[in-house]
Design a protein around this motif. Structure first.
Motif, PDB file in Angstrom:
ATOM      1  N   MET A 421     -12.463  -2.231   3.439  1.00  0.00           N
ATOM      2  CA  MET A 421     -12.829  -1.167   4.453  1.00  0.00           C
ATOM      3  C   MET A 421     -12.049  -1.495   6.101  1.00  0.00           C
ATOM      4  N   GLY A 422     -12.099  -2.714   6.227  1.00  0.00           N
ATOM      5  CA  GLY A 422     -11.290  -3.236   7.869  1.00  0.00           C
ATOM      6  C   GLY A 422     -10.207  -3.230   7.104  1.00  0.00           C
ATOM      7  N   ALA A 423      -9.638  -3.339   6.238  1.00  0.00           N
ATOM      8  CA  ALA A 423      -7.951  -3.344   5.595  1.00  0.00           C
ATOM      9  C   ALA A 423      -7.260  -1.603   5.424  1.00  0.00           C
ATOM     10  N   ALA A 424      -8.796  -0.716   5.129  1.00  0.00           N
ATOM     11  CA  ALA A 424      -8.329   0.734   4.536  1.00  0.00           C
ATOM     12  C   ALA A 424      -8.317   0.885   6.188  1.00  0.00           C
ATOM     13  N   SER A 425      -8.973   0.738   7.302  1.00  0.00           N
ATOM     14  CA  SER A 425      -8.992   1.565   8.523  1.00  0.00           C
ATOM     15  C   SER A 425      -7.585   0.699   9.238  1.00  0.00           C
ATOM     16  N   LEU A 426      -8.082  -0.132   9.768  1.00  0.00           N
ATOM     17  CA  LEU A 426      -5.410  -0.336  10.130  1.00  0.00           C
ATOM     18  C   LEU A 426      -5.251   0.579   9.187  1.00  0.00           C
ATOM     19  N   LEU A 427      -4.902   0.041   8.054  1.00  0.00           N
ATOM     20  CA  LEU A 427      -4.137   1.628   6.969  1.00  0.00           C
ATOM     21  C   LEU A 427      -3.350   2.418   7.798  1.00  0.00           C
ATOM     22  N   SER A 428      -5.074   3.028   7.235  1.00  0.00           N
ATOM     23  CA  SER A 428      -5.576   4.849   8.329  1.00  0.00           C
ATOM     24  C   SER A 428      -5.003   4.692   9.706  1.00  0.00           C
ATOM     25  N   GLY A 429      -4.733   4.102   9.654  1.00  0.00           N
ATOM     26  CA  GLY A 429      -4.869   3.931  12.132  1.00  0.00           C
ATOM     27  C   GLY A 429      -3.445   3.651  11.846  1.00  0.00           C
ATOM     28  N   ALA A 430      -2.494   3.347  10.777  1.00  0.00           N
ATOM     29  CA  ALA A 430      -0.841   3.584  11.296  1.00  0.00           C
ATOM     30  C   ALA A 430      -0.663   4.347  10.400  1.00  0.00           C
ATOM     31  N   GLY A 431      -1.612   5.071   9.768  1.00  0.00           N
ATOM     32  CA  GLY A 431      -1.104   6.834   9.416  1.00  0.00           C
ATOM     33  C   GLY A 431      -0.458   6.252   7.559  1.00  0.00           C
ATOM     34  N   PHE A 432      -1.089   5.229   7.174  1.00  0.00           N
ATOM     35  CA  PHE A 432      -1.321   5.684   5.393  1.00  0.00           C
ATOM     36  C   PHE A 432      -2.165   6.800   5.350  1.00  0.00           C
ATOM     37  N   THR A 433      -1.781   7.043   4.244  1.00  0.00           N
ATOM     38  CA  THR A 433      -2.019   8.812   4.036  1.00  0.00           C
ATOM     39  C   THR A 433      -3.010   8.318   2.569  1.00  0.00           C
TER      40      THR A 433
END
Length: 457
Positions: A421-433
């Motif tokens: 989930m930490g990785a997903a939050s980084l991806l989401s914060g970088a614009g990954f959808t």
């Protein structure tokens, strides 16, 4: 001879152990205390002891020392290597120096390797050696890493570590071994979960000590090194200068959702410490997920900047002081407040909110064949068994490679979901959808797909 009472104060999150020694007269010795002194002082208070002496084996890279705090708040005498050039008051020791504890004595043994100025402390009752506080020298089943001072000096310091460890082996077999770093510490990779040992046990069973010679020892030690959080590169200097003295209780300002949103707009980061399901259901857009658990400090120091204002988002039943102490023990004094009212208040204010789908093991078999499986565990974990075809990028390395990843359907996995989930939050914060998190392990995924785990790279 009566064995002096020596208590272990384990920090299972950082994988370290501090020690409290009853000196028999109402005073106590603390060895390698953390800046978070709550457990140590509680143990001393329960036994009616005053911590009069605090000894540091080396300039710690993985936590802020509590020795200066004990000096300021308890009047403790600080013992440390004279070669460490600490900028605050302390009693500097060199190889062979002794310090009288009143019936017991500490003898400093120069054991460089983990750091240049590293000392081990031999506890003596009269002329009888009782135990040795080995810090980051001889560990249970290992020796601490030698690449933290300067990467270019890793081999040089590994050779010094070899000589230091073998110097300690000159002690009698019955002498207790009390290391600071242990299972779970990024400073080492010891086998098993035991935190203490004896010289004889390490002589017989420590895999590093079976190396045929110095070259073999160095090769084996360097082969065990994994990655480490970036804060390791700055805490040694913080400890040399002396950390700021903290109050006994830590608190933080309550910030309205609007104030948090304004801070976020000017560069502040929201650190969401809620459990994975809560973050998945909804969180402030751009928030970083680091669930509050024993390993919180390590991942905070790996993923969040130390020079950017941080705002905490927690559940009502989570202890904000625990968050603050975990942050403080790795030098993160940059938490400026917490979101008053939590996620409910943020949502009620109609501020931007994002969710992350959780994929359960029962649903894994139906996942599209084209999905990218991103395994963000450490390399050693990945090599021990992973989903065939999974892409391995360690969580700590992910921020540096975000710009090189395509935004394709991605399922992130680790061992239990927290790091994923930490990785997903980084991806989401970088614009990954197109990011989801697998709520399970690689074994669970493989079982759902009826396949075996792949071993190796």
């Amino acid at each position: 001879m009566t064995q002096p009472l020596t208590l272990q104060i384990a920090d299972k999150g950082l994988g370290n152990t501090a020690y409290l020694v009853d000196l028999g007269d109402g005073r106590a010795l603390a060895v390698d205390p953390s800046r978070d002194l709550r457990a140590l002082e509680a143990a001393a208070g329960t036994r009616g002891l005053r911590i009069a002496v605090a000894a540091d084996t080396h300039l710690h890279a993985d936590f802020i020392s509590g020795a200066r705090q004990l000096a300021a708040t308890r009047g403790a005498t600080v013992l440390a290597s004279a070669a460490g050039n600490r900028s605050f008051g302390h009693h500097g020791l060199r190889d062979g120096d002794e310090f009288d504890l009143g019936g017991l004595r500490l003898r400093a043994l120069g054991t460089p390797g983990h750091t240049d100025e590293h000392l081990s402390y031999l506890l003596l009752d009269g002329s009888q050696p009782v135990g040795v506080f080995t810090g980051g020298s001889l560990l249970v089943g290992a020796a601490a890493r030698t690449d933290l001072v300067d990467p270019d000096r890793t081999i040089e310091l590994a050779r010094a570590q070899y000589r230091s460890v073998h110097r300690l082996l000159e002690l009698p077999d019955a002498v207790e071994v009390w290391p600071t770093h242990g299972a779970g510490s990024f400073c080492a990779a010891p086998a098993g979960s035991a935190r203490t040992s004896t010289i004889g046990s390490e002589r017989a069973a420590n895999p590093l000590l079976s190396a045929a010679d110095e070259d073999a020892f160095v090769a084996r030690l360097l082969g065990s090194l994994g990655s480490f959080p970036p804060y390791f590169l700055r805490l040694g200097e913080v400890n040399r200068r002396g950390p700021a003295i903290l109050p006994r209780r830590l608190g933080v300002e309550q910030l309205t959702p609007q104030a948090v949103a304004a801070a976020q707009a000017t560069g502040a980061m929201i650190v969401d410490v809620r459990p994975v399901p809560a973050f998945a259901a909804g969180h402030p857009s751009g928030a970083l997920s680091i669930p509050l658990r024993p390993a919180f400090a390590s991942w905070l120091g790996w993923l969040a900047p130390d020079d950017t204002p941080l705002v905490v988002l927690r559940e009502p039943d989570q202890d904000v002081e625990e968050v603050l102490w975990q942050a403080a023990k790795i030098g993160y004094d940059n938490i400026i407040g917490e979101l008053a009212g939590g996620q409910a208040a943020w949502s009620a204010a109609c501020l931007p909110t994002t969710s992350v789908p959780l994929v359960e093991a029962s649903d894994a078999a139906g996942a599209a064949a084209t999905v990218r499986v991103l395994d963000i565990r450490q390399e050693a974990e990945y090599r021990a068994g992973h989903v065939p075809g999974a892409l391995n990028i360690e969580l700590g390395d992910l921020p540096a490679v975000l710009g090189h990843l395509a935004d394709v359907p991605t399922v992130v996995m680790c061992g239990h979901g927290e790091r994923a989930m930490g990785a997903a939050s980084l991806l989401s914060g970088a614009g990954f959808t197109q990011v989801a998190v697998f709520a399970g392990s690689s074994q669970d995924w493989a079982a759902a797909h009826g396949e075996d785990l792949a071993i190796g790279p």
